[in-house]
Design a protein around this motif. Sequence first.
Motif, PDB file in Angstrom:
ATOM      1  N   ALA A   1       0.954  -1.435   0.234  1.00 46.16           N
ATOM      2  CA  ALA A   1      -0.046   0.095   0.050  1.00 46.16           C
ATOM      3  C   ALA A   1       0.924   1.279   0.002  1.00 46.16           C
ATOM      4  CB  ALA A   1      -1.024  -0.028   1.201  1.00 46.16           C
ATOM      5  N   PHE A   2       1.930   1.095   0.718  1.00 45.82           N
ATOM      6  CA  PHE A   2       2.971   2.409   0.846  1.00 45.82           C
ATOM      7  C   PHE A   2       3.422   2.618  -0.674  1.00 45.82           C
ATOM      8  CE2 PHE A   2       7.257   4.224   1.511  1.00 45.82           C
ATOM      9  CZ  PHE A   2       6.828   5.328   2.143  1.00 45.82           C
ATOM     10  N   GLN A   3       3.796   1.434  -1.096  1.00 53.10           N
ATOM     11  CA  GLN A   3       4.784   1.733  -2.561  1.00 53.10           C
ATOM     12  C   GLN A   3       3.557   2.029  -3.749  1.00 53.10           C
ATOM     13  OE1 GLN A   3       6.349  -2.184  -3.341  1.00 53.10           O
ATOM     14  NE2 GLN A   3       8.136  -1.729  -1.866  1.00 53.10           N
ATOM     15  N   GLU A   4       2.457   1.940  -3.169  1.00 57.40           N
ATOM     16  CA  GLU A   4       1.412   2.173  -4.376  1.00 57.40           C
ATOM     17  C   GLU A   4       0.997   3.629  -4.185  1.00 57.40           C
ATOM     18  OE1 GLU A   4      -1.895  -0.578  -3.587  1.00 57.40           O
ATOM     19  OE2 GLU A   4      -1.266  -1.880  -5.116  1.00 57.40           O
ATOM     20  N   ASP A   5       1.085   4.238  -2.986  1.00 59.53           N
ATOM     21  CA  ASP A   5       1.184   5.730  -2.679  1.00 59.53           C
ATOM     22  C   ASP A   5       2.058   6.494  -3.179  1.00 59.53           C
ATOM     23  OD1 ASP A   5      -1.479   5.093  -1.649  1.00 59.53           O
ATOM     24  OD2 ASP A   5      -0.881   5.246   0.451  1.00 59.53           O
ATOM     25  N   THR A   6       3.328   5.578  -3.164  1.00 58.64           N
ATOM     26  CA  THR A   6       4.656   6.577  -3.409  1.00 58.64           C
ATOM     27  C   THR A   6       4.612   6.603  -4.945  1.00 58.64           C
ATOM     28  OG1 THR A   6       5.855   5.589  -1.501  1.00 58.64           O
ATOM     29  CG2 THR A   6       7.163   6.342  -3.331  1.00 58.64           C
ATOM     30  N   ILE A   7       4.137   5.581  -5.693  1.00 61.23           N
ATOM     31  CA  ILE A   7       4.197   5.391  -7.157  1.00 61.23           C
ATOM     32  C   ILE A   7       3.100   6.566  -7.591  1.00 61.23           C
ATOM     33  CG2 ILE A   7       3.417   4.140  -9.188  1.00 61.23           C
ATOM     34  CD1 ILE A   7       4.980   1.636  -7.519  1.00 61.23           C
TER      35      ILE A   7
END
Length: 79
Positions: free
Chosen positions: A25-31
């Motif tokens: 979820a954090f990586q998706e937000d960052t992307i």
Amino acid sequence: MSNKMAPEEAERLEARINDLECQLAFQEDTIEALNQALSQQQQTISRMQDQMKFMAGKLKNVSESPLADSSQETPPPHY
């Protein structure tokens, strides 16, 4: 041989899955944030390219103008 998992092992695996889901979820937000920033930068670059083309055209017109011909200008008063 039993296919049942010990409760501690099941809790450990569930905790790992939860950690991986949080990381995803954090990586998706960052992307998504990076994608938005990249999109804004591309718009800014496109706008700046248009402005540079406009200014280059203006500069070309000025350099072709007889007003820009230094041979026709009178020298400054201190000469």
